[in-house]
Design a protein around this motif. Structure first.
Motif, PDB file in Angstrom:
ATOM      1  N   GLY A   1      14.921  -5.991  74.598  1.00 59.37           N
ATOM      2  CA  GLY A   1      15.356  -6.444  75.868  1.00 59.37           C
ATOM      3  C   GLY A   1      15.854  -5.545  77.002  1.00 59.37           C
ATOM      4  O   GLY A   1      16.031  -5.780  77.969  1.00 59.37           O
ATOM      5  N   ALA A   2      16.015  -4.255  76.542  1.00 55.99           N
ATOM      6  CA  ALA A   2      16.177  -3.062  77.361  1.00 55.99           C
ATOM      7  C   ALA A   2      15.225  -2.562  78.232  1.00 55.99           C
ATOM      8  O   ALA A   2      14.118  -2.742  77.633  1.00 55.99           O
ATOM      9  CB  ALA A   2      17.005  -2.067  76.825  1.00 55.99           C
ATOM     10  N   LYS A   3      15.484  -2.060  79.511  1.00 57.65           N
ATOM     11  CA  LYS A   3      14.416  -1.309  80.122  1.00 57.65           C
ATOM     12  C   LYS A   3      14.296  -0.024  79.423  1.00 57.65           C
ATOM     13  O   LYS A   3      15.114   1.085  79.698  1.00 57.65           O
ATOM     14  CB  LYS A   3      14.903  -1.302  81.684  1.00 57.65           C
ATOM     15  CG  LYS A   3      14.790  -2.748  82.227  1.00 57.65           C
ATOM     16  CD  LYS A   3      15.065  -2.521  83.707  1.00 57.65           C
ATOM     17  CE  LYS A   3      15.171  -4.082  84.431  1.00 57.65           C
ATOM     18  NZ  LYS A   3      15.863  -3.891  85.861  1.00 57.65           N
ATOM     19  N   LEU A   4      13.419   0.144  78.895  1.00 55.30           N
ATOM     20  CA  LEU A   4      12.989   1.626  78.014  1.00 55.30           C
ATOM     21  C   LEU A   4      11.967   2.094  78.271  1.00 55.30           C
ATOM     22  O   LEU A   4      10.824   1.688  78.640  1.00 55.30           O
ATOM     23  CB  LEU A   4      12.882   1.060  76.551  1.00 55.30           C
ATOM     24  CG  LEU A   4      12.496   2.059  75.564  1.00 55.30           C
ATOM     25  CD1 LEU A   4      13.559   3.000  75.278  1.00 55.30           C
ATOM     26  CD2 LEU A   4      12.172   1.228  74.190  1.00 55.30           C
ATOM     27  N   LEU A   5      12.017   3.413  78.338  1.00 56.11           N
ATOM     28  CA  LEU A   5      11.001   4.575  78.701  1.00 56.11           C
ATOM     29  C   LEU A   5      10.860   5.416  77.319  1.00 56.11           C
ATOM     30  O   LEU A   5      11.969   5.958  77.191  1.00 56.11           O
ATOM     31  CB  LEU A   5      11.074   5.301  79.980  1.00 56.11           C
ATOM     32  CG  LEU A   5      10.111   5.985  80.362  1.00 56.11           C
ATOM     33  CD1 LEU A   5       8.802   5.005  80.922  1.00 56.11           C
ATOM     34  CD2 LEU A   5      10.563   7.075  81.290  1.00 56.11           C
ATOM     35  N   LYS A   6       9.827   5.884  76.947  1.00 48.21           N
ATOM     36  CA  LYS A   6       9.516   6.427  75.897  1.00 48.21           C
ATOM     37  C   LYS A   6       8.594   7.652  76.199  1.00 48.21           C
ATOM     38  O   LYS A   6       7.535   7.612  76.575  1.00 48.21           O
ATOM     39  CB  LYS A   6       9.076   5.877  74.557  1.00 48.21           C
ATOM     40  CG  LYS A   6       9.899   4.551  74.053  1.00 48.21           C
ATOM     41  CD  LYS A   6       9.025   3.815  72.752  1.00 48.21           C
ATOM     42  CE  LYS A   6       8.276   2.822  73.500  1.00 48.21           C
ATOM     43  NZ  LYS A   6       7.622   1.783  72.436  1.00 48.21           N
ATOM     44  N   PHE A   7       9.168   8.856  75.991  1.00 48.77           N
ATOM     45  CA  PHE A   7       8.958  10.033  76.534  1.00 48.77           C
ATOM     46  C   PHE A   7       8.522  11.011  75.247  1.00 48.77           C
ATOM     47  O   PHE A   7       9.469  11.087  74.241  1.00 48.77           O
ATOM     48  CB  PHE A   7       9.802  10.403  77.429  1.00 48.77           C
ATOM     49  CG  PHE A   7       9.527  12.125  78.114  1.00 48.77           C
ATOM     50  CD1 PHE A   7       8.517  12.210  79.036  1.00 48.77           C
ATOM     51  CD2 PHE A   7      10.251  13.074  77.546  1.00 48.77           C
ATOM     52  CE1 PHE A   7       8.360  13.427  79.676  1.00 48.77           C
ATOM     53  CE2 PHE A   7       9.935  14.239  78.119  1.00 48.77           C
ATOM     54  CZ  PHE A   7       8.977  14.446  79.124  1.00 48.77           C
ATOM     55  N   VAL A   8       7.442  12.097  75.551  1.00 51.52           N
ATOM     56  CA  VAL A   8       7.245  13.078  74.464  1.00 51.52           C
ATOM     57  C   VAL A   8       7.319  14.339  75.183  1.00 51.52           C
ATOM     58  O   VAL A   8       6.529  14.477  76.074  1.00 51.52           O
ATOM     59  CB  VAL A   8       5.729  12.696  73.912  1.00 51.52           C
ATOM     60  CG1 VAL A   8       5.537  13.860  72.755  1.00 51.52           C
ATOM     61  CG2 VAL A   8       5.587  11.423  73.335  1.00 51.52           C
ATOM     62  N   PRO A   9       8.255  15.117  75.034  1.00 49.05           N
ATOM     63  CA  PRO A   9       8.527  16.274  75.603  1.00 49.05           C
ATOM     64  C   PRO A   9       7.695  17.438  74.820  1.00 49.05           C
ATOM     65  O   PRO A   9       6.973  17.248  73.997  1.00 49.05           O
ATOM     66  CB  PRO A   9      10.143  16.649  75.079  1.00 49.05           C
ATOM     67  CG  PRO A   9      10.110  16.080  73.773  1.00 49.05           C
ATOM     68  CD  PRO A   9       9.533  14.655  74.012  1.00 49.05           C
ATOM     69  N   GLN A  10       7.259  18.366  75.853  1.00 49.24           N
ATOM     70  CA  GLN A  10       6.691  19.370  75.561  1.00 49.24           C
ATOM     71  C   GLN A  10       6.947  20.141  74.236  1.00 49.24           C
ATOM     72  O   GLN A  10       6.263  20.875  73.519  1.00 49.24           O
ATOM     73  CB  GLN A  10       6.568  20.415  76.516  1.00 49.24           C
ATOM     74  CG  GLN A  10       7.887  21.098  76.986  1.00 49.24           C
ATOM     75  CD  GLN A  10       7.833  22.264  77.793  1.00 49.24           C
ATOM     76  OE1 GLN A  10       7.261  23.475  77.488  1.00 49.24           O
ATOM     77  NE2 GLN A  10       7.913  21.872  79.402  1.00 49.24           N
ATOM     78  N   ALA A  11       8.196  20.067  73.923  1.00 45.12           N
ATOM     79  CA  ALA A  11       8.573  20.777  72.663  1.00 45.12           C
ATOM     80  C   ALA A  11      10.053  20.219  72.098  1.00 45.12           C
ATOM     81  O   ALA A  11      10.505  19.337  72.844  1.00 45.12           O
ATOM     82  CB  ALA A  11       9.017  22.442  72.976  1.00 45.12           C
ATOM     83  N   ASN A  12      10.496  20.568  71.081  1.00 43.30           N
ATOM     84  CA  ASN A  12      11.722  19.990  70.408  1.00 43.30           C
ATOM     85  C   ASN A  12      12.804  20.354  71.169  1.00 43.30           C
ATOM     86  O   ASN A  12      12.887  21.526  71.665  1.00 43.30           O
ATOM     87  CB  ASN A  12      11.720  20.541  68.861  1.00 43.30           C
ATOM     88  CG  ASN A  12      13.076  19.890  68.191  1.00 43.30           C
ATOM     89  OD1 ASN A  12      13.565  19.031  68.501  1.00 43.30           O
ATOM     90  ND2 ASN A  12      13.755  20.900  67.541  1.00 43.30           N
TER      91      ASN A  12
END
Length: 525
Positions: free
Chosen positions: A25-36
């Protein structure tokens, strides 16, 4: 395993079910960063992934717009005395930290004091500072021993240890120690209870954030957050990240692998765009504190023998629209930058002659340890290119593979190679972060940045440039700095390139910048 097999198997490394269940139910954005995200303190390190994190959690007194002009951010504005030696910066009303405490001038003064002991531009400013102090709770007073006309440029810089503001209790942390408690006044609150290095970082919208009225522009303006929750998912394998983006299991991949971009361009549900219109400049950084590259003659030989095309093709392919040669330690296209190294660096190169020059310059067979971050697609291939070049020149080379987080820790080691030290690592910088002599950590001769280059003459030229108000004289000094970079070769410029970022077509509001910004971004549906 072949690339196709990796794509098919990518589902095995997707998002943990508990994280999905928590966000219903949350407005969610899933992001993959360039590195840890291995280091959380964005003042202590210049790592781009940590700077991206920093702009989520913290804010700055001044930011910059798309033309790199400083603009008030946490500040209402600033005034300077007639003699140029006293600056007053007034805070906007109602600013609060994530712990509920008000932002005070005391917090800002302490933050500037710590930053000025760490950052390259900051240390330049610090040499002219008598005191960072609070005139009252909303007014920061900076007393100088001499005029410093570029003060707002320094505290508003957008990359590589920006002058982020922290609570005084955190800003009092010694410059040699890392701040680990992430309490800022930025648009997102860091969820320390969900952070797992090597796997994820989580941020929630900070409802107490007060955005400016004007539109957001790079690191300035109204940073309006349109999502409730931001999740970073670390995926070191490029194919895994690409497959997750295609299947809609993540929304945004910061740096998709170059060889996978043609496939993403054909996908109807994916968009690609250049993240930073000023581009990046790639470098090889030397360790100046130990042999063999404490010897400037050896550094000059390597500079004159390298072929930038080899480096650029290794990460960007043959498409010349995505990269260009840059025979300067500063990025082409930025004000005042000239291609001063063309005569030295333009191919063809006589490697046999260079190999003999290495011998005559006094190389004694020391091992050259090259640190290669395998999880950085725009850096990893450079290790192999440099290793091949140095071997052709007669150097004894040890190419050591590791992840970027380990490299960031290892580069602080000052021991000899045989005791865990290093000789060369590769990196890249957003052009805006190294655009002038004060900013460019690669060439500064103060002995502070990893690599510990010491050059009093370089520092003298930089100090003169910083204090020069006349445009023609400032350009003449900039030219001298650029020429000394060729003469002393403190670092090796490897070419300028333009990186694309990839995101779902449902994601809106992705804006240009030297890192990814999450204000103004939302996911439709």
């Amino acid at each position: 395993m072949q690339r196709r097999s990796l794509l098919q198997a990518a589902g095995a490394a997707l998002l943990p079910l508990p994280a999905i269940a928590q966000t219903a139910g949350a407005k969610l954005l899933k992001f993959v960063p360039q590195a840890n995200l291995s280091t959380l303190d964005p003042v202590f390190t210049t790592a781009a992934v940590t700077i991206t994190h920093g702009f989520c959690v913290f804010d700055t007194l001044y930011g910059v717009d798309g033309k790199q002009a400083p603009k008030p951010q946490m500040a209402e504005g600033a005034t300077v005395s007639d003699d140029g030696r006293t600056w007053l910066i007034r805070l906007r009303e109602g600013l609060r930290f994530h712990d509920g405490e008000p932002v005070r001038a005391q917090d800002c003064a302490a933050s500037l004091d710590r930053w000025s002991q760490i950052d390259t531009f900051g240390t330049t400013l610090r040499r002219a500072v008598e005191a960072f102090e609070a005139a009252d709770d909303r007014t920061i007073r900076i007393r100088l021993t001499r005029p410093f006309p570029r003060l707002l440029e320094a505290i508003g810089k957008p990359h590589s240890s920006p002058a982020f503001i922290m609570p005084e209790r955190l800003a009092r942390t010694e410059r040699t120690k890392i701040v680990s408690e992430m309490v800022g006044s930025g648009p997102f609150r860091f969820k320390a209870d969900e952070y797992l290095s090597g796997a994820r970082a989580v941020y929630e919208r900070f409802d107490g954030y007060r955005p400016r009225e004007e539109a957001a522009d790079w690191t300035s303006g109204g940073k309006r957050v349109l999502i409730d929750r931001l999740e970073w998912h670390v995926m070191p394998d490029a194919a895994t990240a690409t497959a997750a983006l295609q299947r809609g299991e993540v929304d945004w991949v910061e740096q998709p692998a170059i060889d996978l971009q043609p496939m993403l361009q054909k996908a109807r549900n994916i968009r690609l765009q250049v993240q930073d219109p000023y581009g990046f400049l790639a470098f090889a950084r030397f360790n100046h504190s130990i042999p063999p590259f404490d010897n400037p003659a050896l550094r000059r030989i390597v500079l004159g023998a390298l072929n930038q095309e080899d480096y650029m093709v290794s990460i960007m392919g043959d498409d010349r629209a995505t990269w260009r040669a840059c025979h300067s330690a500063f990025p082409l296209g930025m004000p005042g930058v000239r291609d001063v190294g063309s005569a030295v660096m333009t191919p063809p190169h006589d490697l046999a002659r260079a190999r003999e020059a290495v011998r005559q310059a006094g190389y004694k067979g020391e091992t050259v340890a090259i640190l290669q971050p395998t999880d950085q697609p725009t850096i990893a291939p450079h290790g192999q290119v440099t290793a091949a070049l140095l071997q052709a020149l007669g150097f004894k080379v040890d190419l050591q593979a590791m992840d970027w987080g380990s490299l960031m820790a290892r580069r602080l080691a000052r021991q000899p190679v045989e005791k865990g030290g290093w000789s060369i690592y590769h990196t890249n910088w957003p052009s805006v972060s190294i655009a002038n002599p004060a900013l460019n950590t690669n060439i500064r001769g103060d002995g502070i940045a990893a690599g510990w280059y010491v050059d009093p003459e370089m520092e003298r030229l930089v100090e003169r440039w910083v204090g020069e108000a006349d445009a023609a004289q400032a350009q003449a000094l900039f030219d001298q700095v650029q020429q000394r970079c060729i003469d002393q070769a403190p670092a090796l410029p490897l070419g300028q390139f333009f990186q694309r970022t990839a995101f779902s077509s449902a994601v809106q509001g992705v804006a240009p910048g030297s890192v990814c910004y999450f204000w103004g971004v939302q996911r439709a549906g």
